[in-house]
Enzyme design. Structure first.
Site, PDB file in Angstrom:
ATOM      1  NE  ARG A   1       8.714 -32.205 -69.733  1.00 15.06           N
ATOM      2  CZ  ARG A   1       7.557 -32.326 -69.744  1.00 15.06           C
ATOM      3  NH1 ARG A   1       7.239 -32.506 -68.340  1.00 15.06           N
ATOM      4  NH2 ARG A   1       6.598 -33.358 -70.040  1.00 15.06           N
TER       5      ARG A   1
ATOM      6  CE  LYS B   1       6.952 -29.559 -74.226  1.00 15.85           C
ATOM      7  NZ  LYS B   1       7.658 -30.369 -74.823  1.00 15.85           N
TER       8      LYS B   1
ATOM      9  CG  HIS C   1      13.618 -34.176 -73.548  1.00 10.92           C
ATOM     10  ND1 HIS C   1      13.495 -33.190 -72.511  1.00 10.92           N
ATOM     11  CD2 HIS C   1      12.651 -34.495 -74.209  1.00 10.92           C
ATOM     12  CE1 HIS C   1      11.631 -34.126 -72.831  1.00 10.92           C
ATOM     13  NE2 HIS C   1      11.565 -34.616 -73.781  1.00 10.92           N
TER      14      HIS C   1
ATOM     15  CG  HIS D   1       4.760 -38.582 -70.843  1.00 10.17           C
ATOM     16  ND1 HIS D   1       5.334 -39.436 -70.715  1.00 10.17           N
ATOM     17  CD2 HIS D   1       5.316 -38.194 -71.928  1.00 10.17           C
ATOM     18  CE1 HIS D   1       6.563 -39.413 -71.025  1.00 10.17           C
ATOM     19  NE2 HIS D   1       6.334 -38.296 -72.093  1.00 10.17           N
TER      20      HIS D   1
ATOM     21  CE1 TYR E   1       9.686 -43.662 -74.032  1.00 11.04           C
ATOM     22  CE2 TYR E   1       7.300 -42.681 -73.676  1.00 11.04           C
ATOM     23  CZ  TYR E   1       9.395 -42.541 -73.637  1.00 11.04           C
ATOM     24  OH  TYR E   1       9.853 -41.431 -73.762  1.00 11.04           O
TER      25      TYR E   1
END
Length: 288
Positions: free
Chosen positions: A138, A163, A231, A257, A266
């Site tokens: 990120r 995050k 992003h 993730h 995906y």
């Protein structure tokens, strides 16, 4: 108690909530009021475009605003001891999050964008954008990096603040390693910061991460990619990991993730790979 970047983001998100609900006592906020706020934000009648037409907010924007409001009531009841009988946000229908973004640059768009970025006067922009495309990190994870977090010999980056609050180690491709090498050898690095990507000193004399947002917006508009977000580089990187044949667990370890549910967007890439494998299997059977 939240991280500084989260505080900044939620302070901005709270602004329209304060504007609409600020004149009410917390006990006077009803589901009907919350529903009015939801409909007002979704319709966009409170924020007109330059041509006078309503400018609706995205459903996900309104959903996140309502989540923040709902959290306020939860804290008020559980921690502040306010005797509320219910949380009014839980009594209304909230906008669905909608499908995740799937914006990827085609070959020409990527070539044009990177060409202009490569020619920008500040080389840090080039390093940041290309590192994002190589690693899937990120923007905040890249710009807050310090020299001690990058190990060129082992070809890894140690992220301490992410995050989802969990630290992770990101392996580097050969290209990413070379880019970090250039950034670490930056001849104009000042002695008063350990940041790899640094900005000018603020009014308090402290250097903060390089803020490239304005120049990024100007460049992508100039090449006809105004709808492309920084992003989206992360999405492109993760897509390439999947296309390269990495497993979900391997991709998750690199991208950070937290939930496999987030990687399901995906899976269509794996399906496309399977089509090619099925065709190959068919040709092999014919040959035999």
């Amino acid at each position: 108690t939240k991280r500084p970047q989260t505080q900044i983001r939620e302070t901005r998100r709270a602004a329209p909530l304060v504007k609409f609900f600020g004149r009410y006592a917390i006990a006077g906020i009803t589901p009907e009021l919350v529903a009015q706020y939801r409909d007002l934000r979704l319709s966009g009648v409170d924020r007109k475009r330059t041509d006078g037409e309503p400018n609706p907010r995205a459903p996900n924007t309104v959903r996140l605003e309502l989540a923040l409001l709902g959290h306020l009531f939860t804290v008020a009841v559980k921690e502040w001891g306010i005797g509320l009988t219910y949380n009014p946000v839980l009594n209304i229908r909230r906008p669905s999050p909608g499908a995740g973004r799937n914006r990827r640059l085609n070959a020409d768009e990527e070539s044009n964008l990177l060409d202009v970025i490569d020619r920008h006067s500040n080389p840090m922009l080039r390093w940041i954008v290309r590192i994002a495309l190589e690693t899937g990190m990120r923007s905040s994870e890249i710009t807050t990096l310090r020299r001690s977090q990058v190990d060129l010999e082992r070809r890894i980056v140690c992220l301490l603040e992410t995050k989802n609050t969990l630290p992770r180690t990101v392996p580097l491709t050969a290209n990413a390693t070379a880019l970090f090498g250039e950034a670490l050898r930056n001849p104009i690095r000042p002695i008063d910061t350990d940041l790899i990507f640094f900005g000018e000193p603020g009014k308090d004399g402290k250097r903060r991460p390089y803020n490239f947002n304005k120049v990024w917006i100007d460049i992508k508009r100039s090449v006809g990619c105004a709808d492309f977000r920084f992003h989206d580089l992360r999405h492109a990187a993760v897509s390439r990991f999947v296309e390269a044949g990495l497993s979900d667990q391997e991709v998750s370890a690199i991208s950070g993730h937290k939930s496999m549910q987030m990687l399901k967007r995906y899976t269509h890439l794996r399906a496309e790979d399977l089509v090619g494998k099925l065709d190959k299997l068919k040709r092999q059977r014919k040959a035999s």
